[in-house]
Design a protein around this motif. Structure first.
Motif, PDB file in Angstrom:
ATOM      1  N   ALA A   1       0.804  -1.031   0.111  1.00  0.00           N
ATOM      2  CA  ALA A   1       0.050  -0.117  -0.137  1.00  0.00           C
ATOM      3  C   ALA A   1       1.002   1.261  -0.089  1.00  0.00           C
ATOM      4  O   ALA A   1       0.486   2.217  -0.254  1.00  0.00           O
ATOM      5  CB  ALA A   1      -0.956   0.009   1.202  1.00  0.00           C
ATOM      6  N   ASP A   2       2.006   1.261   0.369  1.00  0.00           N
ATOM      7  CA  ASP A   2       3.039   2.334   0.564  1.00  0.00           C
ATOM      8  C   ASP A   2       4.347   1.733   0.197  1.00  0.00           C
ATOM      9  O   ASP A   2       5.171   1.392   1.058  1.00  0.00           O
ATOM     10  CB  ASP A   2       2.891   3.100   2.115  1.00  0.00           C
ATOM     11  CG  ASP A   2       3.830   4.282   1.782  1.00  0.00           C
ATOM     12  OD1 ASP A   2       4.069   4.679   0.896  1.00  0.00           O
ATOM     13  OD2 ASP A   2       4.330   4.595   3.250  1.00  0.00           O
TER      14      ASP A   2
ATOM     15  N   GLU B   1      -5.560  -8.605  -4.016  1.00  0.00           N
ATOM     16  CA  GLU B   1      -6.756  -8.447  -2.764  1.00  0.00           C
ATOM     17  C   GLU B   1      -7.929  -9.328  -3.013  1.00  0.00           C
ATOM     18  O   GLU B   1      -8.404 -10.151  -2.089  1.00  0.00           O
ATOM     19  CB  GLU B   1      -7.110  -6.890  -2.790  1.00  0.00           C
ATOM     20  CG  GLU B   1      -7.950  -6.625  -1.799  1.00  0.00           C
ATOM     21  CD  GLU B   1      -8.385  -5.013  -1.793  1.00  0.00           C
ATOM     22  OE1 GLU B   1      -9.374  -4.514  -1.961  1.00  0.00           O
ATOM     23  OE2 GLU B   1      -7.216  -4.280  -1.558  1.00  0.00           O
TER      24      GLU B   1
ATOM     25  N   THR C   1       0.276   5.065   6.997  1.00  0.00           N
ATOM     26  CA  THR C   1      -0.163   5.892   6.041  1.00  0.00           C
ATOM     27  C   THR C   1      -1.817   5.753   5.845  1.00  0.00           C
ATOM     28  O   THR C   1      -2.292   4.826   5.932  1.00  0.00           O
ATOM     29  CB  THR C   1       0.524   5.804   4.742  1.00  0.00           C
ATOM     30  OG1 THR C   1       0.277   4.591   4.000  1.00  0.00           O
ATOM     31  CG2 THR C   1       2.100   5.886   4.817  1.00  0.00           C
ATOM     32  N   PRO C   2      -2.245   6.724   5.067  1.00  0.00           N
ATOM     33  CA  PRO C   2      -3.926   6.598   4.977  1.00  0.00           C
ATOM     34  C   PRO C   2      -3.993   5.455   3.860  1.00  0.00           C
ATOM     35  O   PRO C   2      -5.033   4.698   4.157  1.00  0.00           O
ATOM     36  CB  PRO C   2      -4.185   8.057   4.221  1.00  0.00           C
ATOM     37  CG  PRO C   2      -3.386   8.843   4.741  1.00  0.00           C
ATOM     38  CD  PRO C   2      -1.938   8.165   4.950  1.00  0.00           C
ATOM     39  N   ALA C   3      -3.331   5.071   3.008  1.00  0.00           N
ATOM     40  CA  ALA C   3      -3.499   3.992   2.122  1.00  0.00           C
ATOM     41  C   ALA C   3      -3.088   2.563   2.769  1.00  0.00           C
ATOM     42  O   ALA C   3      -3.969   1.650   2.571  1.00  0.00           O
ATOM     43  CB  ALA C   3      -2.424   3.945   0.899  1.00  0.00           C
ATOM     44  N   GLU C   4      -2.344   2.708   3.899  1.00  0.00           N
ATOM     45  CA  GLU C   4      -2.055   1.479   4.607  1.00  0.00           C
ATOM     46  C   GLU C   4      -3.487   1.321   5.546  1.00  0.00           C
ATOM     47  O   GLU C   4      -3.732   0.314   5.884  1.00  0.00           O
ATOM     48  CB  GLU C   4      -0.894   1.503   5.698  1.00  0.00           C
ATOM     49  CG  GLU C   4       0.550   1.263   4.631  1.00  0.00           C
ATOM     50  CD  GLU C   4       1.828   1.773   5.419  1.00  0.00           C
ATOM     51  OE1 GLU C   4       2.625   1.088   5.019  1.00  0.00           O
ATOM     52  OE2 GLU C   4       1.637   2.764   6.374  1.00  0.00           O
ATOM     53  N   ALA C   5      -3.917   2.176   6.117  1.00  0.00           N
ATOM     54  CA  ALA C   5      -4.901   2.324   7.180  1.00  0.00           C
ATOM     55  C   ALA C   5      -6.316   1.894   6.263  1.00  0.00           C
ATOM     56  O   ALA C   5      -7.259   1.009   6.858  1.00  0.00           O
ATOM     57  CB  ALA C   5      -5.047   3.726   7.726  1.00  0.00           C
ATOM     58  N   GLU C   6      -6.407   2.192   5.051  1.00  0.00           N
ATOM     59  CA  GLU C   6      -7.609   1.727   4.096  1.00  0.00           C
ATOM     60  C   GLU C   6      -7.382   0.295   4.149  1.00  0.00           C
ATOM     61  O   GLU C   6      -8.464  -0.646   4.100  1.00  0.00           O
ATOM     62  CB  GLU C   6      -7.478   2.417   3.054  1.00  0.00           C
ATOM     63  CG  GLU C   6      -8.644   2.136   2.206  1.00  0.00           C
ATOM     64  CD  GLU C   6      -8.740   3.106   0.712  1.00  0.00           C
ATOM     65  OE1 GLU C   6      -8.826   2.510  -0.249  1.00  0.00           O
ATOM     66  OE2 GLU C   6      -8.472   4.408   0.841  1.00  0.00           O
ATOM     67  N   VAL C   7      -6.094  -0.056   3.789  1.00  0.00           N
ATOM     68  CA  VAL C   7      -6.173  -1.673   3.469  1.00  0.00           C
ATOM     69  C   VAL C   7      -6.308  -2.478   4.832  1.00  0.00           C
ATOM     70  O   VAL C   7      -6.997  -3.576   4.658  1.00  0.00           O
ATOM     71  CB  VAL C   7      -4.590  -2.193   2.878  1.00  0.00           C
ATOM     72  CG1 VAL C   7      -4.157  -3.509   2.842  1.00  0.00           C
ATOM     73  CG2 VAL C   7      -4.390  -1.242   1.664  1.00  0.00           C
TER      74      VAL C   7
ATOM     75  N   ASP D   1      -8.251  -1.706   7.170  1.00  0.00           N
ATOM     76  CA  ASP D   1      -9.660  -1.648   7.062  1.00  0.00           C
ATOM     77  C   ASP D   1     -10.519  -2.730   6.471  1.00  0.00           C
ATOM     78  O   ASP D   1     -11.263  -3.533   6.778  1.00  0.00           O
ATOM     79  CB  ASP D   1     -10.300  -0.220   7.034  1.00  0.00           C
ATOM     80  CG  ASP D   1     -10.138   0.609   7.981  1.00  0.00           C
ATOM     81  OD1 ASP D   1      -9.819   0.392   9.105  1.00  0.00           O
ATOM     82  OD2 ASP D   1     -10.235   2.080   7.532  1.00  0.00           O
ATOM     83  N   ARG D   2     -10.015  -3.075   5.096  1.00  0.00           N
ATOM     84  CA  ARG D   2     -10.387  -4.062   4.489  1.00  0.00           C
ATOM     85  C   ARG D   2     -10.161  -5.375   4.931  1.00  0.00           C
ATOM     86  O   ARG D   2     -10.926  -6.352   4.828  1.00  0.00           O
ATOM     87  CB  ARG D   2      -9.962  -3.813   2.809  1.00  0.00           C
ATOM     88  CG  ARG D   2     -10.691  -2.662   2.259  1.00  0.00           C
ATOM     89  CD  ARG D   2     -10.576  -2.495   0.805  1.00  0.00           C
ATOM     90  NE  ARG D   2      -9.193  -2.453   0.195  1.00  0.00           N
ATOM     91  CZ  ARG D   2      -8.386  -1.599  -0.030  1.00  0.00           C
ATOM     92  NH1 ARG D   2      -9.075  -0.381   0.151  1.00  0.00           N
ATOM     93  NH2 ARG D   2      -7.201  -1.628  -0.749  1.00  0.00           N
TER      94      ARG D   2
END
Length: 137
Positions: A29-30, A75, A119-125, A127-128
């Motif tokens: 993600a990052d 994913e 990072t926001p991208a990591e947090a989003e992943v 969450d999924r």
């Protein structure tokens, strides 16, 4: 906890695909070469805390084969594997469901924190991943 039935090779591979794949998703993600090194150490530290059938699944048999073309393809394999892993454990070793969830989420979190914080991208992943591990409604 005693299992009602031992895990099959396919079931162990499903647990491993979910756990290792979750770490891979967060790491990608990052992306970054230095980050990847630190993240792999963080993931292995979290995975070392596994026990029982979860440890057996993560430490035996072949490594999972994940798609290489895109994060979306990875994913599409990993998230269903996480859900299936929870179903497998619920059926064969219900006491290990929470341990598997905790291990996967801890590994994902440690990977995200290993290099410059989450990072926001990591947090989003993450969450999924959390959603894929959740009990069905």
């Amino acid at each position: 906890m005693t299992m009602s039935q031992p895990l099959t090779d396919e079931e162990r591979l499903t647990l491993k695909t979910g756990a290792f794949g979750a770490v891979f998703l967060v790491s990608n993600a990052d992306p970054g070469m230095f980050a990847m090194l630190r993240e792999s150490f963080a993931a292995s530290g979290a995975m070392a805390g596994a026990s029982g059938p979860v440890k057996e699944a993560l430490t035996t048999g072949p490594l999972p084969r994940l798609p290489r073309d895109s994060a979306l393809e990875v994913e599409a394999v990993v998230l269903p594997a996480l859900g299936r892993a929870v179903e497998i454990l619920r059926a064969k070793s219900p006491g290990d469901v929470a341990a598997y969830r905790s291990l996967v989420l801890a590994a994902a979190d440690q990977v995200a924190r290993a290099h410059r914080g989450v990072t926001p991208a990591e947090a989003e992943v993450i969450d999924r991943i959390r959603g894929a591990l959740a009990e069905p409604a």
